[in-house]
Motif scaffolding. Sequence first.
Motif, PDB file in Angstrom:
ATOM      1  N   UNK A 284      60.379  55.475  63.705  1.00 16.76           N
ATOM      2  CA  UNK A 284      59.089  55.699  64.358  1.00 16.76           C
ATOM      3  C   UNK A 284      59.227  56.777  65.419  1.00 16.76           C
ATOM      4  N   UNK A 285      58.296  57.734  65.399  1.00 15.36           N
ATOM      5  CA  UNK A 285      58.264  58.796  66.403  1.00 15.36           C
ATOM      6  C   UNK A 285      56.871  58.846  67.017  1.00 15.36           C
ATOM      7  N   UNK A 286      56.821  58.862  68.344  1.00 20.30           N
ATOM      8  CA  UNK A 286      55.546  58.985  69.062  1.00 20.30           C
ATOM      9  C   UNK A 286      55.500  60.367  69.706  1.00 20.30           C
ATOM     10  N   UNK A 287      54.390  61.053  69.521  1.00 16.99           N
ATOM     11  CA  UNK A 287      54.233  62.426  70.007  1.00 16.99           C
ATOM     12  C   UNK A 287      53.154  62.504  71.075  1.00 16.99           C
ATOM     13  N   UNK A 288      53.146  63.617  71.811  1.00 14.10           N
ATOM     14  CA  UNK A 288      52.137  63.850  72.849  1.00 14.10           C
ATOM     15  C   UNK A 288      50.750  64.040  72.233  1.00 14.10           C
TER      16      UNK A 288
ATOM     17  N   UNK B 140      66.078  63.032  58.415  1.00 10.63           N
ATOM     18  CA  UNK B 140      64.712  62.728  58.839  1.00 10.63           C
ATOM     19  C   UNK B 140      64.608  62.763  60.351  1.00 10.63           C
ATOM     20  N   UNK B 141      65.598  62.226  61.030  1.00 13.01           N
ATOM     21  CA  UNK B 141      65.616  62.238  62.499  1.00 13.01           C
ATOM     22  C   UNK B 141      65.620  63.674  63.025  1.00 13.01           C
ATOM     23  N   UNK B 142      66.378  64.550  62.379  1.00 12.02           N
ATOM     24  CA  UNK B 142      66.404  65.957  62.780  1.00 12.02           C
ATOM     25  C   UNK B 142      65.021  66.591  62.633  1.00 12.02           C
ATOM     26  N   UNK B 143      64.345  66.317  61.529  1.00  9.65           N
ATOM     27  CA  UNK B 143      63.001  66.864  61.318  1.00  9.65           C
ATOM     28  C   UNK B 143      62.048  66.350  62.383  1.00  9.65           C
ATOM     29  N   UNK B 144      62.059  65.053  62.636  1.00 11.76           N
ATOM     30  CA  UNK B 144      61.157  64.480  63.635  1.00 11.76           C
ATOM     31  C   UNK B 144      61.441  65.051  65.020  1.00 11.76           C
ATOM     32  N   UNK B 145      62.710  65.250  65.367  1.00  9.05           N
ATOM     33  CA  UNK B 145      63.074  65.771  66.670  1.00  9.05           C
ATOM     34  C   UNK B 145      62.649  67.224  66.868  1.00  9.05           C
ATOM     35  N   UNK B 146      62.517  67.966  65.807  1.00 10.77           N
ATOM     36  CA  UNK B 146      62.065  69.379  65.910  1.00 10.77           C
ATOM     37  C   UNK B 146      60.677  69.472  66.532  1.00 10.77           C
ATOM     38  N   UNK B 147      59.928  68.406  66.436  1.00 12.91           N
ATOM     39  CA  UNK B 147      58.546  68.421  66.933  1.00 12.91           C
ATOM     40  C   UNK B 147      58.412  67.706  68.284  1.00 12.91           C
ATOM     41  N   UNK B 148      59.535  67.492  68.938  1.00 12.94           N
ATOM     42  CA  UNK B 148      59.628  66.988  70.305  1.00 12.94           C
ATOM     43  C   UNK B 148      58.862  65.694  70.550  1.00 12.94           C
TER      44      UNK B 148
ATOM     45  N   UNK C 281      47.209  57.114  68.095  1.00 15.54           N
ATOM     46  CA  UNK C 281      48.392  56.915  68.944  1.00 15.54           C
ATOM     47  C   UNK C 281      49.377  58.075  68.820  1.00 15.54           C
ATOM     48  N   UNK C 282      49.064  59.062  67.986  1.00 18.60           N
ATOM     49  CA  UNK C 282      49.948  60.197  67.715  1.00 18.60           C
ATOM     50  C   UNK C 282      51.339  59.688  67.339  1.00 18.60           C
ATOM     51  N   UNK C 283      51.358  58.722  66.430  1.00 22.39           N
ATOM     52  CA  UNK C 283      52.600  58.067  66.035  1.00 22.39           C
ATOM     53  C   UNK C 283      52.829  58.226  64.535  1.00 22.39           C
ATOM     54  N   UNK C 284      54.073  58.437  64.177  1.00 20.51           N
ATOM     55  CA  UNK C 284      54.462  58.642  62.793  1.00 20.51           C
ATOM     56  C   UNK C 284      55.571  57.650  62.458  1.00 20.51           C
TER      57      UNK C 284
END
Length: 66
Positions: free
Chosen positions: A6-10, A53-61, A38-41
């Motif tokens: 799970x990744x939450x974004x601004x 997948x973690x690397x891809x998600x982290x690219x988008x801060x 919630x801007x959550x993926x």
Amino acid sequence: MTKTVTAAYETADAARNARDELLADGIEREKIFMDESRAELKVMIPDAVEREITEILNRHQPKTLH
């Protein structure tokens, strides 16, 4: 084994961009769940591709990633 990352974004735009990159990388749409309010993926993935997948998600801060 399958796990959910799970990744939450601004912003919802950042979450959409991450989702689009995951799709372009070959992750099936059915494995990706987005909550725009919630801007959550959330991505259901096998353990073997977690790092990628973690690397891809982290690219988008993301604000948080777990």
